[in-house]
Design a protein around this motif. Structure first.
Motif, PDB file in Angstrom:
ATOM      1  N   LEU A 106      60.025 -53.762  15.751  1.00 24.93           N
ATOM      2  CA  LEU A 106      60.497 -54.242  14.560  1.00 24.93           C
ATOM      3  C   LEU A 106      59.775 -53.362  13.383  1.00 24.93           C
ATOM      4  O   LEU A 106      58.757 -53.082  13.626  1.00 24.93           O
ATOM      5  CB  LEU A 106      59.997 -55.576  14.370  1.00 24.93           C
ATOM      6  N   ARG A 107      60.589 -53.068  12.373  1.00 26.98           N
ATOM      7  CA  ARG A 107      60.057 -52.295  11.283  1.00 26.98           C
ATOM      8  C   ARG A 107      59.435 -53.260  10.184  1.00 26.98           C
ATOM      9  O   ARG A 107      58.378 -53.013   9.426  1.00 26.98           O
ATOM     10  CB  ARG A 107      60.985 -51.318  10.622  1.00 26.98           C
ATOM     11  N   GLY A 108      60.261 -54.363  10.204  1.00 30.79           N
ATOM     12  CA  GLY A 108      59.767 -55.427   9.096  1.00 30.79           C
ATOM     13  C   GLY A 108      60.626 -56.800   9.533  1.00 30.79           C
ATOM     14  O   GLY A 108      61.662 -56.684   9.836  1.00 30.79           O
ATOM     15  N   VAL A 109      59.792 -57.841   8.764  1.00 33.51           N
ATOM     16  CA  VAL A 109      60.827 -59.216   8.865  1.00 33.51           C
ATOM     17  C   VAL A 109      60.328 -59.801   7.721  1.00 33.51           C
ATOM     18  O   VAL A 109      59.137 -59.794   7.064  1.00 33.51           O
ATOM     19  CB  VAL A 109      60.297 -60.051   9.853  1.00 33.51           C
ATOM     20  N   SER A 110      61.513 -60.555   6.845  1.00 34.12           N
ATOM     21  CA  SER A 110      61.381 -61.131   5.787  1.00 34.12           C
ATOM     22  C   SER A 110      61.907 -62.403   6.155  1.00 34.12           C
ATOM     23  O   SER A 110      63.289 -62.204   6.445  1.00 34.12           O
ATOM     24  CB  SER A 110      62.106 -60.572   4.423  1.00 34.12           C
ATOM     25  N   ALA A 111      61.650 -63.728   5.931  1.00 28.40           N
ATOM     26  CA  ALA A 111      62.139 -64.768   6.345  1.00 28.40           C
ATOM     27  C   ALA A 111      61.825 -65.998   5.257  1.00 28.40           C
ATOM     28  O   ALA A 111      60.574 -66.039   4.578  1.00 28.40           O
ATOM     29  CB  ALA A 111      61.925 -65.265   7.712  1.00 28.40           C
ATOM     30  N   ALA A 112      62.692 -66.824   5.134  1.00 26.28           N
ATOM     31  CA  ALA A 112      62.367 -68.134   4.182  1.00 26.28           C
ATOM     32  C   ALA A 112      63.144 -69.387   4.657  1.00 26.28           C
ATOM     33  O   ALA A 112      64.289 -69.072   5.446  1.00 26.28           O
ATOM     34  CB  ALA A 112      62.697 -67.614   2.658  1.00 26.28           C
ATOM     35  N   VAL A 113      62.803 -70.516   4.201  1.00 23.06           N
ATOM     36  CA  VAL A 113      63.582 -71.756   4.542  1.00 23.06           C
ATOM     37  C   VAL A 113      63.891 -72.260   3.193  1.00 23.06           C
ATOM     38  O   VAL A 113      63.306 -72.381   2.241  1.00 23.06           O
ATOM     39  CB  VAL A 113      62.458 -72.370   5.224  1.00 23.06           C
TER      40      VAL A 113
END
Length: 140
Positions: A106-113
């Motif tokens: 993975l190059r990057g991860v952005s997550a939200a709820v």
């Protein structure tokens, strides 16, 4: 796990690192009718006085024209997948473990709820990795 998994184009532009630098480019997109679902902006320490903004999606010719007028381009080196589903503890850990087991770096991860739903944007280095990641995530 019931997931919506989609490949997305992430657009990027350099911005001025000053009050209003981000607001100006986002205002142009708003005026073109863009309904953005993802925005990340940060300073660029390698270029003092500059920042960068990444966003998605741009959905029609009017939005794309407006974006290009303020310096946005599809990022050719960042391949992204948007994953949406019902949130539960550890959901992103589960998804990233499945991708790791599939050999995806993975190059990057952005997550939200939001409420009971999560959304994650997962970046990879190659289109091939993106295609493979979509297959893995659709089986999750």
């Amino acid at each position: 796990m019931d997931l919506l998994v989609e490949r997305v184009d992430v657009w990027a532009a350099a911005i001025e690192d000053r009050p209003g630098g981000l607001a100006e480019v986002l205002g142009v997109l708003r005026d073109a009718g863009a309904n953005l679902q993802f925005i990340i902006s940060r300073r660029t320490p390698e270029a003092p006085g500059k920042g960068v903004v990444f966003l998605a999606p741009l959905q029609n010719d009017r939005e794309v024209r407006a974006a290009s007028q303020v310096g946005f381009n599809v990022t050719p080196s960042l391949h992204s997948v948007r994953v949406m589903g019902t949130d539960h503890p550890g959901v992103i850990a589960e998804l990233t473990q499945k991708l790791a087991a599939g050999g995806i770096n993975l190059r990057g991860v952005s997550a939200a709820v939001m409420g009971t739903q999560f959304v994650a944007y997962i970046g990879m280095d190659t289109l091939d990795d993106t295609v493979r990641a979509i297959g893995i995530l659709q089986q999750a």
